[in-house]
Enzyme design. Structure first.
Site, short mmCIF file in Angstrom:
data_model
loop_
_atom_site.label_atom_id
_atom_site.label_comp_id
_atom_site.label_asym_id
_atom_site.label_seq_id
_atom_site.Cartn_x
_atom_site.Cartn_y
_atom_site.Cartn_z
N ARG A 18 0.85 -1.19 0.00
CA ARG A 18 0.00 0.00 0.00
C ARG A 18 0.88 1.24 0.00
NH1 ARG A 18 -2.57 3.05 4.59
NH2 ARG A 18 -4.19 4.35 3.68
N HIS A 70 -3.15 11.02 0.90
CA HIS A 70 -2.73 10.75 2.28
C HIS A 70 -2.21 12.08 2.87
CE1 HIS A 70 -1.38 7.27 5.05
NE2 HIS A 70 -1.06 8.38 5.71
N GLU A 126 -7.81 8.17 6.19
CA GLU A 126 -8.20 8.71 7.49
C GLU A 126 -8.69 10.16 7.45
OE1 GLU A 126 -5.14 8.25 10.45
OE2 GLU A 126 -5.10 6.07 10.25
N ASN A 141 -8.01 1.14 9.42
CA ASN A 141 -6.74 1.38 10.12
C ASN A 141 -7.00 1.28 11.61
OD1 ASN A 141 -5.90 2.09 7.54
ND2 ASN A 141 -5.39 4.21 8.04
N TYR A 158 -5.07 0.94 15.50
CA TYR A 158 -3.89 0.90 16.36
C TYR A 158 -4.24 0.59 17.81
CZ TYR A 158 -1.26 2.79 12.43
OH TYR A 158 -0.68 2.96 11.20
N GLU A 173 -3.94 -0.43 7.78
CA GLU A 173 -2.86 -0.04 8.69
C GLU A 173 -3.04 -0.69 10.04
OE1 GLU A 173 -1.90 4.13 9.24
OE2 GLU A 173 -2.31 4.54 7.13
C1 PNW Z 1 -2.03 7.10 10.78
N1 PNW Z 1 -3.15 10.07 16.34
O1 PNW Z 1 -1.93 8.36 11.36
C2 PNW Z 1 -1.61 7.45 9.38
O2 PNW Z 1 -2.45 6.98 8.38
C3 PNW Z 1 -0.17 7.24 9.10
O3 PNW Z 1 0.26 8.22 8.19
C4 PNW Z 1 0.63 7.26 10.38
O4 PNW Z 1 2.00 7.18 10.14
C5 PNW Z 1 0.15 6.09 11.22
O5 PNW Z 1 -1.24 6.20 11.47
C6 PNW Z 1 0.86 5.94 12.54
O6 PNW Z 1 0.61 7.01 13.39
C7 PNW Z 1 -2.26 8.72 12.59
O7 PNW Z 1 -2.40 10.94 16.90
C8 PNW Z 1 -1.41 9.61 13.23
O8 PNW Z 1 -4.15 9.59 16.95
C9 PNW Z 1 -1.71 10.06 14.47
C10 PNW Z 1 -2.87 9.63 15.07
C11 PNW Z 1 -3.73 8.75 14.43
C12 PNW Z 1 -3.40 8.30 13.19
#
Ligand code: PNW
Length: 495
Positions: A84, A129, A174, A318, A320, A390
């Protein structure tokens, strides 16, 4: 105490594809090379160097513009099935609009896509992006509804130039992060470019233009390209799982507000039609209590609702982290200015028992929340085909022995197997964030997400695979998660 975590031992389904994810601004560098012009992130960083950790910039990044062949070599040796990547809008359209196409920029991506094809690696291509062309930012960016047609023009050019190589398109990455972190009055520590401080009207307008831009780009593909190119389109939405605070009578409401304001606001118009009813009602009531002549959430017409509804072929997710939620404001609490944060009414926080680090605000390891989220998406959005576009772990160390990343990714892949086998969720792919250590927005190069480390002090940007690279390579080739008993890397989970 330490105990061993057992990963789901079932095989990944034969059609399931593994890969990794990156984005243009975070890896390419070459910010003023090859006819590229500045995007909003270039200007934001050049004008406010102190906003980024260690005054880092994306000017050179991993230099993937010049070193993409090395990246493809890494993908090949890993056995990646998916890669991706995103296209830099200003490499293709230096003025943002269709008035001029930069052939050098087009050639860069054609060369990359051809090389991926030669190596049997399927690209997933994100059109946008976050690197908005400056001329469009100066017209208000995502607060100017004209952005919708310019995004459509850009999308059409990308389908025409690259579509023969691309079967998976992502229109937007996002949009939530953009609208909540760049077009709201969020505290400055999470202010992304262009760092507008807007009340809720501006944040909702940002959501409205993103959703409509996505729908236009979908329809352009559908009408003009699908028949010949046979690709599938979606967008990548960020979601946390929100777990209600235990024994809280308002817990379920807080959870529903959390899920709908972060994900439903963007997913519901596309997967079900219109904004989520909970948000329509809540914002309308609050607006009227504040004496506004209409809701501050822009209304879609019936025609718009129908035009946007169904503009997806799959679901890009995505994920996390998980957060706990509690109710902070009742529907009739009207403190301060009308920010989206006050409208949404919930407060989220991290449970202190979760494994965490301070990377990129806060990383926590909560794979059970991922399983719940996959099921929630399955149940709320018509049981779509889901590709996890992601997921990954960051830390501040450059060590090659990244057992913490192996643990996080192993547990999250195991959660995917649980969702597939226990819940019937249709997850068909996973692209880990990220192939390389790269420019991690406000945290610069200090936050490392790569399964390959990059030496940013070396002008060659030397790439060195970490332990997690080899672990992932083995998962891809065996299609099962190695458990302790197999003699592979043991997962020692602190409880
Ligand atoms: C995503 N937060 O970003 C993005 O799609 C990527 O570009 C990034 O590198 C990846 O997650 C890892 O962080 C985020 O602060 C960046 O909550 C920050 C946040 C969430 C998503």
């Amino acid at each position: 105490s330490t105990s061993v975590a057992y990963l789901n031992s079932k095989p990944f389904p034969p059609s399931f594809k593994f890969g990794v994810s990156t984005s243009a601004y975070q890896i390419e560098g070459a910010w003023n090379q090859g006819g590229r012009t500045p995007s909003v992130w270039d200007n934001f960083i050049h004008e406010n160097p102190e906003k980024i950790a260690n005054n880092d910039t994306g000017d050179v990044a991993c230099d993937s513009y010049n070193k993409y062949e090395q990246d493809v070599d890494l993908l090949k040796s890993m056995g990646a099935q998916f890669y991706r990547l995103s296209i830099s809008w200003t490499r293709i359209l230096p003025y943002g609009t269709a008035q001029k196409i930069n052939q050098e920029g087009v050639d860069y991506y054609v060369n990359l896509l051809k090389l991926l094809k030669e190596n049997n690696i399927e690209p997933i291509v994100t059109l946008y992006h976050w690197d908005l062309p400056m001329p469009l930012q100066e017209m208000g960016g995502w607060t100017n509804p004209d952005i919708i047609k310019y995004f459509g023009d850009y999308a059409r050019i990308c389908y025409k130039e690259f579509g023969q190589y691309v079967k998976y398109w992502v229109t937007l990455n996002e949009p939530q992060t953009t609208c909540f972190y760049a077009y709201s009055d969020n505290p400055p520590h999470v202010h992304f470019a262009p760092a507008y401080s807007l009340d809720a009207e501006g944040t909702y307008l940002c959501a409205y233009t993103h959703v409509k831009a996505h729908a236009l780009a979908y329809h352009i593909y559908d009408k003009e390209f699908r028949e010949h190119q046979q690709g599938k389109i979606s967008l990548s939405l960020l979601a946390r799982w929100f777990e209600p605070k235990p024994n809280d009578p308002n817990g379920e409401l807080a959870q529903e507000l959390g899920m709908q304001f972060q994900l439903g606001l963007f997913a519901h118009p596309i997967y079900n039609g219109n904004w989520p009813q909970l948000i329509i009602d809540r914002v309308a009531n609050r607006s009227s209590m504040q004496g506004l002549p209409q809701s501050r959430l822009p209304a879609f017409t019936k025609t718009e609702i129908d035009y946007i509804n169904g503009t997806y072929d799959w679901f890009g997710l995505n994920y996390y982290i998980t957060a706990m939620v509690e109710l902070q404001y009742q529907e009739d609490d009207l403190p301060g200015n009308a920010s989206y944060i006050v409208d949404q009414g919930f407060n989220s926080y991290t449970d202190s028992s979760w494994k965490a680090n301070k990377c990129n605000s806060k990383m926590v390891q909560t794979p059970w929340g991922f399983k719940n989220l996959l099921k929630w998406v399955h149940d709320h959005y018509n049981q779509p085909e889901i590709i996890v576009t992601e997921n990954g772990w960051c830390n501040h160390e450059s060590s090659l022995n990244d057992t913490d990343r192996i643990e996080y990714v192993g547990l999250h892949l195991s959660a995917i197997l649980d969702a597939i086998y226990d819940e019937g969720v249709n997850v068909t792919g996973y692209t880990q964030w990220s192939l390389l250590d790269n420019f991690e927005w406000l945290t610069g190069y200090s936050a490392k997400f790569g399964i390959v480390s990059v030496d940013f002090n070396d002008e060659n940007r030397t790439r060195t695979p970490r332990d997690s690279f080899y672990w992932y390579r083995d998962v891809i080739s065996t299609r099962i998660l190695p458990n302790v008993s197999s003699g592979a890397i043991a997962l020692q989970i602190s409880l």
